[in-house]
Design a protein around this motif. Structure first.
Motif, PDB file in Angstrom:
ATOM      1  N   PHE A  40      -3.965   3.956  -6.463  1.00  0.00           N
ATOM      2  CA  PHE A  40      -3.786   2.543  -6.113  1.00  0.00           C
ATOM      3  C   PHE A  40      -2.821   1.982  -7.137  1.00  0.00           C
ATOM      4  N   VAL A  41      -1.584   1.770  -6.702  1.00  0.00           N
ATOM      5  CA  VAL A  41      -0.505   1.358  -7.597  1.00  0.00           C
ATOM      6  C   VAL A  41      -0.054  -0.049  -7.253  1.00  0.00           C
ATOM      7  N   ALA A  42       0.025  -0.904  -8.260  1.00  0.00           N
ATOM      8  CA  ALA A  42       0.630  -2.224  -8.109  1.00  0.00           C
ATOM      9  C   ALA A  42       2.040  -2.169  -8.682  1.00  0.00           C
ATOM     10  N   ILE A  43       2.981  -2.790  -7.979  1.00  0.00           N
ATOM     11  CA  ILE A  43       4.362  -2.840  -8.443  1.00  0.00           C
ATOM     12  C   ILE A  43       4.755  -4.293  -8.646  1.00  0.00           C
ATOM     13  N   SER A 211      -3.582 -10.028  -9.890  1.00  0.00           N
ATOM     14  CA  SER A 211      -3.896  -9.120  -8.783  1.00  0.00           C
ATOM     15  C   SER A 211      -3.816  -7.659  -9.207  1.00  0.00           C
ATOM     16  N   THR A 212      -3.005  -7.379 -10.215  1.00  0.00           N
ATOM     17  CA  THR A 212      -2.810  -5.989 -10.619  1.00  0.00           C
ATOM     18  C   THR A 212      -4.068  -5.374 -11.225  1.00  0.00           C
ATOM     19  N   THR A 218      -0.259  -0.151 -12.988  1.00  0.00           N
ATOM     20  CA  THR A 218       0.775  -1.111 -12.636  1.00  0.00           C
ATOM     21  C   THR A 218       2.125  -0.607 -13.119  1.00  0.00           C
ATOM     22  N   LEU A 219       3.099  -0.632 -12.226  1.00  0.00           N
ATOM     23  CA  LEU A 219       4.463  -0.255 -12.570  1.00  0.00           C
ATOM     24  C   LEU A 219       5.333  -1.507 -12.557  1.00  0.00           C
ATOM     25  N   MET A 231      -1.997   1.308 -17.414  1.00  0.00           N
ATOM     26  CA  MET A 231      -3.204   1.823 -16.770  1.00  0.00           C
ATOM     27  C   MET A 231      -4.267   0.747 -16.836  1.00  0.00           C
ATOM     28  N   ASN A 232      -4.964   0.517 -15.725  1.00  0.00           N
ATOM     29  CA  ASN A 232      -5.921  -0.562 -15.640  1.00  0.00           C
ATOM     30  C   ASN A 232      -7.345  -0.084 -15.838  1.00  0.00           C
TER      31      ASN A 232
END
Length: 235
Positions: A40-43, A211-212, A218-219, A231-232
């Motif tokens: 699950f990646v946030a950009i 939101s990330t 997160t990128l 890294m979250n």
């Protein structure tokens, strides 16, 4: 052309530009990235940095100038348009900021739309829709039109429609951008549930830093390059 159960996404040396008048505007120049199956990646990144373009390229909506994009070992550039359309309908779900629901159709009918392109019988489609609406918490709203739903409920319908055909990959373009904070958090929790419980691979473009926290990592994208990764803790 088939895809393996492993839906690892790989961009290798991807270059992309757009024509603006007589000039070419570069977006990416030899961009390389890997998103593992079930990630699950946030950009995040400034406007014009190429965030939405990445989603369009991975989803096969747009094409690259050079390099290669593969999903589960399948190289998207090797497919013709009809094969790419079939692949996309089976393996990728899209979630948009403004829902894109058909206003004259009920919530259940909107969710059923992508299933009309499958070999499922009417009774199988009905059962699938009921199951998905239950997952997103809208069983009691199944017969309501979009105009009778709140923004958060409409986005839940949009997510339900995106996962109706059971794709492995969800591409989310500012999925909470039109929602208040409470509704946004509910949508993000739903995406997190789809990731952790159903192992959906999710790529989410967002401008909202809070939101990330729901993503695993997160990128940060700027000028066509990833400049940072975080890294979250929620992972």
């Amino acid at each position: 052309m088939t895809i393996s159960n492993n839906s690892t996404i790989e961009l290798r040396g991807v270059s992309k530009s757009y024509q603006r008048g007589k000039s070419k505007v570069p977006i990416f120049d030899e961009l390389t990235m890997t998103i593992e199956d079930g990630d699950f990646v946030a950009i995040m990144g400034p406007s014009g940095s190429g965030k939405s373009t990445i989603l369009n390229l991975i989803g096969g909506i747009d094409t690259i100038d050079a390099g290669a994009i593969s999903v589960g070992g399948t190289v998207l550039g090797n497919m013709n348009e009809s094969a790419l359309t079939r692949w996309r309908s089976n393996h990728v779900g899209f979630v948009f900021q403004f829902y894109n629901l058909m206003p004259m159709l009920s919530a259940a009918e909107n969710v059923e739309l992508p299933l009309l392109l499958t070999s499922l019988s009417r009774s199988e489609r009905k059962k699938r829709v009921e199951t998905i609406l239950e997952i997103v918490g809208l069983t009691e709203r199944a017969r309501h039109l979009p105009s009778e739903l709140s923004g958060g409920q409409q986005q839940r319908v949009g997510i339900a429609r995106a996962v109706a055909a059971d794709p492995q990959i969800l591409l989310c373009d500012e999925p909470t951008g039109d929602l208040d904070r409470k509704s946004a958090n509910e949508i993000l929790e739903l995406l997190q549930l789809l990731n952790t419980k159903l192992n959906k691979t999710i790529i989410m473009v967002t401008h909202d830093e809070s939101s990330t926290a729901y993503a695993k990592r997160t990128l940060f994208l700027d000028k066509g390059r990833f400049i940072q990764q975080e890294m979250n803790q929620c992972a």
